[in-house]
Design a protein around this motif. Structure first.
Motif, PDB file in Angstrom:
ATOM      1  N   VAL A  22     -25.164  98.196  50.578  1.00 47.57           N
ATOM      2  CA  VAL A  22     -25.278  97.181  51.629  1.00 47.57           C
ATOM      3  C   VAL A  22     -25.868  95.858  51.138  1.00 47.57           C
ATOM      4  CG1 VAL A  22     -25.450  98.929  53.459  1.00 47.57           C
ATOM      5  CG2 VAL A  22     -27.549  97.928  52.521  1.00 47.57           C
ATOM      6  N   HIS A  23     -26.242  95.810  49.844  1.00 52.87           N
ATOM      7  CA  HIS A  23     -26.788  94.537  49.343  1.00 52.87           C
ATOM      8  C   HIS A  23     -26.684  94.477  47.823  1.00 52.87           C
ATOM      9  CE1 HIS A  23     -29.673  91.056  49.792  1.00 52.87           C
ATOM     10  NE2 HIS A  23     -29.687  91.263  48.480  1.00 52.87           N
ATOM     11  N   CYS A  24     -25.818  93.613  47.308  1.00 51.78           N
ATOM     12  CA  CYS A  24     -25.752  93.387  45.860  1.00 51.78           C
ATOM     13  C   CYS A  24     -25.221  91.983  45.592  1.00 51.78           C
ATOM     14  CB  CYS A  24     -24.915  94.463  45.170  1.00 51.78           C
ATOM     15  SG  CYS A  24     -23.222  94.570  45.738  1.00 51.78           S
ATOM     16  N   HIS A  25     -25.272  91.609  44.314  1.00 49.15           N
ATOM     17  CA  HIS A  25     -24.940  90.230  43.923  1.00 49.15           C
ATOM     18  C   HIS A  25     -23.886  90.204  42.816  1.00 49.15           C
ATOM     19  CE1 HIS A  25     -28.450  88.409  46.054  1.00 49.15           C
ATOM     20  NE2 HIS A  25     -28.975  89.599  45.829  1.00 49.15           N
ATOM     21  N   PRO A  26     -22.704  90.761  43.049  1.00 49.37           N
ATOM     22  CA  PRO A  26     -21.730  90.877  41.948  1.00 49.37           C
ATOM     23  C   PRO A  26     -21.258  89.538  41.393  1.00 49.37           C
ATOM     24  CG  PRO A  26     -20.714  91.436  44.049  1.00 49.37           C
ATOM     25  CD  PRO A  26     -22.177  91.305  44.308  1.00 49.37           C
ATOM     26  N   GLY A 144     -26.169  86.289  54.723  1.00 55.53           N
ATOM     27  CA  GLY A 144     -27.033  86.854  53.677  1.00 55.53           C
ATOM     28  C   GLY A 144     -26.761  86.222  52.335  1.00 55.53           C
ATOM     29  N   GLU A 145     -27.707  86.101  51.539  1.00 55.63           N
ATOM     30  CA  GLU A 145     -29.045  86.590  51.672  1.00 55.63           C
ATOM     31  C   GLU A 145     -29.945  85.469  52.149  1.00 55.63           C
ATOM     32  OE1 GLU A 145     -30.513  88.446  48.116  1.00 55.63           O
ATOM     33  OE2 GLU A 145     -32.524  88.641  48.901  1.00 55.63           O
ATOM     34  N   VAL A 146     -30.661  85.734  53.223  1.00 59.01           N
ATOM     35  CA  VAL A 146     -31.589  84.755  53.779  1.00 59.01           C
ATOM     36  C   VAL A 146     -32.949  85.435  53.911  1.00 59.01           C
ATOM     37  CG1 VAL A 146     -29.771  83.547  55.062  1.00 59.01           C
ATOM     38  CG2 VAL A 146     -30.992  85.442  56.158  1.00 59.01           C
ATOM     39  N   MET A 240     -33.304  94.742  56.814  1.00 62.43           N
ATOM     40  CA  MET A 240     -34.393  94.291  55.941  1.00 62.43           C
ATOM     41  C   MET A 240     -34.087  94.864  54.564  1.00 62.43           C
ATOM     42  SD  MET A 240     -36.147  92.545  58.031  1.00 62.43           S
ATOM     43  CE  MET A 240     -37.324  92.094  56.779  1.00 62.43           C
ATOM     44  N   HIS A 241     -33.600  93.994  53.675  1.00 64.63           N
ATOM     45  CA  HIS A 241     -33.102  94.488  52.394  1.00 64.63           C
ATOM     46  C   HIS A 241     -34.224  94.681  51.387  1.00 64.63           C
ATOM     47  CE1 HIS A 241     -32.639  92.594  48.463  1.00 64.63           C
ATOM     48  NE2 HIS A 241     -33.023  91.490  49.029  1.00 64.63           N
ATOM     49  N   SER A 242     -34.089  95.695  50.526  1.00 65.34           N
ATOM     50  CA  SER A 242     -35.145  96.092  49.570  1.00 65.34           C
ATOM     51  C   SER A 242     -36.495  95.954  50.263  1.00 65.34           C
ATOM     52  CB  SER A 242     -35.107  95.236  48.304  1.00 65.34           C
ATOM     53  OG  SER A 242     -33.977  95.565  47.536  1.00 65.34           O
ATOM     54  N   SER A 299     -28.035  98.602  46.080  1.00 64.14           N
ATOM     55  CA  SER A 299     -28.400  98.528  44.658  1.00 64.14           C
ATOM     56  C   SER A 299     -29.170  97.243  44.354  1.00 64.14           C
ATOM     57  CB  SER A 299     -27.154  98.602  43.776  1.00 64.14           C
ATOM     58  OG  SER A 299     -26.438  97.374  43.825  1.00 64.14           O
ATOM     59  N   ASP A 300     -28.860  96.156  45.045  1.00 64.87           N
ATOM     60  CA  ASP A 300     -29.409  94.811  44.772  1.00 64.87           C
ATOM     61  C   ASP A 300     -29.087  94.356  43.347  1.00 64.87           C
ATOM     62  OD1 ASP A 300     -30.580  92.453  45.546  1.00 64.87           O
ATOM     63  OD2 ASP A 300     -32.632  93.072  45.131  1.00 64.87           O
ATOM     64  N   PHE A 301     -28.058  94.949  42.716  1.00 68.66           N
ATOM     65  CA  PHE A 301     -27.753  94.572  41.329  1.00 68.66           C
ATOM     66  C   PHE A 301     -26.871  93.328  41.234  1.00 68.66           C
ATOM     67  CE2 PHE A 301     -29.767  98.084  39.162  1.00 68.66           C
ATOM     68  CZ  PHE A 301     -30.056  97.487  37.944  1.00 68.66           C
TER      69      PHE A 301
HETATM   70 ZN    ZN Z   1     -30.728  90.275  46.820  1.00 69.34          ZN
END
Ligand code: ZN
Length: 387
Positions: A22-26, A144-146, A240-242, A299-301
């Motif tokens: 639900v949250h990553c930065h590819p 996102g991401e904010v 609420m991410h990570s 993953s937030d990767f």
């Molecule tokens: Zn992030």
């Protein structure tokens, strides 16, 4: 190729197909078409600043079945945004970093060093205009991401062009960049977050939110947003991410039965990543404190190669902390009566996507029912004690 031997082995594709990162930065890394065309799961790809909004849009156009595009401006880059329409560059940054009466002589020196590396600020009105255009061009796009971050300091190095992960200005690179003494004032971050969130509420879009060292500010922000938008606030979901909130603070956010109270939120979910949360053992308590239907995994990767192995690692950690079985085959996933982690998280994601949350209140009838339930369970406990 990265080494994932410390992580739990991946399940078959039939299981992974139900997993959502639900949250990553590819887009922080160069695009690898091979990895994307064989991606076993789905992802939410975050944008963070002006230069990556279009990269995220492009990724979502290429892989619409795999990528949920997320557009927005990360708190780390909010100093590049001005609240007024055309300030001079120096006046804008001076007002943020050297507020009248508070600056020390060494800060003037640092400011003079930093200023040439900073971009000309972009007016918030332009940011909101392009945000609106991006969100409306994808019916499934999120904000996102904010968020809010009271830990970050502005680096001296100039903003890098994408892909950011291959440059020294990549986020959280453990001191590779020299940091200036300047932080972005919280009030400035809040103003930009509020403006972006108002667009999300208006367009009924879900949100991926960052919160670091800002527990109180985040709670106050959520309460204000709820008061400001009323019902429309419950129509959207916020992740609420990570999540760096403590288990105690999280309990205050949820307080399910008291969702009518201004400080509690029936539309706020919680996602965790190995990269950020597993650094602290507190993440287990947080997983346990969260309502089972509000948990998500991420993953937030910054590289798509890491997304499946790390989101699966978090899925397994959630299963461990909650005592939920892990489905390892299509049959186990389909099986009746089993409350496995993959199925639960997939249902949570569905609930998140659909939005339209309703505060659960105790009406009179409910309270009667509650008393009835309590007396029944007392009776059960009594008869169980007799046997
Ligand atoms: Zn992030």
């Amino acid at each position: 190729m990265p080494d994932f031997s410390d992580l739990p082995p991946l399940p078959p594709l039939a299981v992974l197909a139900h997993v959502v990162d639900v949250h990553c930065h590819p887009t922080d890394s160069p695009l690898d078409p091979e990895l994307f065309s064989t991606l076993p799961h789905r992802i939410c790809a975050m944008a963070t600043r002006g230069t990556d909004q279009e990269l995220v849009a492009d990724l979502a156009r290429r892989y619409p079945d795999k990528v949920v595009p997320c557009f927005g401006y990360h708190p780390w880059f909010t100093h590049w945004i001005s609240l007024s329409d055309c300030p001079s560059k120096e006046a804008h940054y001076r007002a943020l970093f050297l507020p009248a009466g508070e600056s020390k002589p060494e800060h003037e020196v640092a400011f003079a060093r930093l200023l040439p590396h900073l971009p000309h600020p972009t007016p918030l009105s332009d940011i909101l205009h392009s945000l609106r255009a991006s969100l409306t061009s994808f019916p499934n796009a999120m904000l996102g991401e904010v968020g809010l971050d009271r830990a970050c300091r502005v680096p001296y190095s100039p903003p890098a062009p994408p892909p950011y992960a291959s440059s020294a200005s990549c986020a959280e690179d453990g001191g590779a960049r020299e940091l200036s003494p300047f932080a972005i004032p919280l009030a400035h971050q809040v103003a930009i977050l509020e403006a972006q969130l108002a667009v999300a509420v208006e367009l009924r879009r879900n949100v991926s939110m960052h919160s670091v060292k800002a527990q109180q500010a985040t709670l106050e922000f959520l309460a204000r947003t709820k008061a400001r938008h009323g019902r429309a606030w419950h129509a959207i979901s916020v992740d609420m991410h990570s999540c760096g909130l403590s288990a105690q603070t999280w309990a205050a956010v949820e307080a399910e039965r008291a969702c009518v109270v201004q400080k509690t939120h029936c539309n706020v979910f919680l996602s965790l990543s190995t990269a950020i949360n597993a650094r602290s053992p507190a993440h287990t308590a947080l997983i346990q404190a969260c309502a089972p239907d509000r948990l998500l995994a991420e993953s937030d990767f910054h590289d798509i190669a890491y997304s499946a192995p790390y989101v699966w690692d978090m899925v397994c950690r959630i299963a461990d902390a909650r005592g939920w079985p892990v489905e390892r085959s299509a049959e186990e996933l389909e099986g009746d009566g089993k409350e496995g982690v993959v199925r639960r998280l997939a249902e949570n994601w569905q609930r998140f996507v659909e939005g339209g949350h309703r505060p659960r209140t105790h009406k009179k009838k409910d309270r009667r029912q509650l008393l009835l339930d309590e007396s029944e369970s007392d009776e059960e406990a009594g008869s169980a004690g007799e046997s």
